[in-house]
Design a protein around this motif. Sequence first.
Motif, mmCIF file in Angstrom:
data_model
loop_
_atom_site.group_PDB
_atom_site.id
_atom_site.type_symbol
_atom_site.label_atom_id
_atom_site.label_comp_id
_atom_site.label_asym_id
_atom_site.label_seq_id
_atom_site.Cartn_x
_atom_site.Cartn_y
_atom_site.Cartn_z
ATOM 1 N N ASP A 54 58.942 18.891 65.156
ATOM 2 C CA ASP A 54 58.687 19.714 64.581
ATOM 3 C C ASP A 54 59.141 21.099 64.934
ATOM 4 O OD1 ASP A 54 56.843 18.711 62.488
ATOM 5 O OD2 ASP A 54 55.036 18.877 64.413
ATOM 6 N N GLY A 55 60.762 20.741 65.350
ATOM 7 C CA GLY A 55 61.468 21.226 66.451
ATOM 8 C C GLY A 55 60.901 22.032 67.817
ATOM 9 N N THR A 84 64.307 17.237 60.290
ATOM 10 C CA THR A 84 63.038 18.051 59.526
ATOM 11 C C THR A 84 63.789 18.116 58.363
ATOM 12 O OG1 THR A 84 64.731 19.459 60.438
ATOM 13 C CG2 THR A 84 62.805 18.734 62.016
ATOM 14 N N THR A 85 64.490 18.242 57.814
ATOM 15 C CA THR A 85 65.896 17.965 56.470
ATOM 16 C C THR A 85 64.922 17.147 55.379
ATOM 17 O OG1 THR A 85 67.626 17.913 56.846
ATOM 18 C CG2 THR A 85 66.754 20.205 57.422
ATOM 19 N N ARG A 138 63.499 23.456 57.960
ATOM 20 C CA ARG A 138 63.326 22.287 58.099
ATOM 21 C C ARG A 138 62.264 22.356 57.284
ATOM 22 N NH1 ARG A 138 60.997 24.010 63.840
ATOM 23 N NH2 ARG A 138 59.942 26.279 62.169
ATOM 24 N N HIS A 155 61.154 12.379 57.037
ATOM 25 C CA HIS A 155 59.780 13.315 57.752
ATOM 26 C C HIS A 155 58.528 13.580 57.592
ATOM 27 C CE1 HIS A 155 57.585 17.230 58.191
ATOM 28 N NE2 HIS A 155 58.631 17.942 59.195
ATOM 29 N N GLN A 209 67.363 17.445 64.971
ATOM 30 C CA GLN A 209 67.427 18.157 63.953
ATOM 31 C C GLN A 209 67.540 17.522 61.931
ATOM 32 O OE1 GLN A 209 70.396 20.406 64.943
ATOM 33 N NE2 GLN A 209 69.180 21.706 66.302
#
Length: 370
Positions: free
Chosen positions: A125-126, A143-144, A250, A149, A140
Amino acid sequence: MPSPIQIVNAIISCWVTIAKASHLCFSLTFTEQAYKELEKLLRIEHNILLKLFSDNFENLPNLHINKHHVQNARNFGTLVNTAVAVKEMMHKIFKGSVPKMNRKNIELDLIRRHNTLQTIRYLTDGGVDNRFPCIKQGFQKLTTDPLLHSILSDWYMTQIIQKEDITDIVSNTNVVSCDSRVTNIKLYKKLSKIEIQQYNLPVRLDENSQFAHDILIAYDIYMQKKAALIYRHVEFYNQIKYTLLDDDGRFNSHLNLHVGDIVQIQEEENLSYAKIRALFTHKYNNGLVYAFIWINWLRKTSTTDPIIQCPIYEVQTAENTRWYRVYPISFIDNLPKVHFVHCCHSTCTANSHDLSNNHYFKNEFYYVAI
């Protein structure tokens, strides 16, 4: 002795009361007025069920439990917080993990496993841990990636009920969007010539001047492309899927739109609704292919159905050119959370609606059960 019409109206009124109570029970926010409204609806529901179906509901425990909903809502903020489905699933997961352990310290093993999963979710979630500055870089891409995800985006995983039919995907790899938040665009079921004629759709921009004008406006206002269009051909599809990212790049959500769907659109101040008439692609002067939606706006009338107590909306007709109809797919940037039902007349059948009747009920009882 009540007449058949009175009996039918009483049953419909009972359904309306239960639907309103259910809608309010699953509300994510409550006010003092909402608590009072819920208490009133549950009381009416209790009385009307006993009146209409006394033999079925007289000694039913669930009918008595409903009396405690208001107090539970006040204690926990909302009734959503009292749902046990997630907790039951967590219990099932923990219970299934026990046979795979050495059973020396079950509590420690379960806590360690759960903390590990929560840490992965936090990083996905960052989240940042200053002790390990390089960890975030490794997560990273998760998230994309819409497939990876989704594995970590909820409490537990479930089996996909409807598998994607790869044969339906149109191999149109150069469909893009001017909005960087829109990725992974897939178009399904290209319409045949017969279907295009049946739905009265233009294959070329020259066949419908208003349609061509709206495309030019869409390019100009929403895509900052102001030029005469070289390519005049468009292709229509029945379905489109794409992934929407947030402003930080994201994952936000998957969108799956079909012709005939009714979507909600956030304007400057109000929330508006529209029915998707068509989904199509067009090649711009730079050679890139962009996807668009063609919609008919819904206008709220001053009429509310006296029995089901739902407002009636009117679909924009072809003659009404007051509002633009064509927009890039980025214009729909949220999941549909509204439900409309055709206001059927005697000309409608069980298999088809008479679309010359352009009135729809807005389903005020629609909610997402958690």
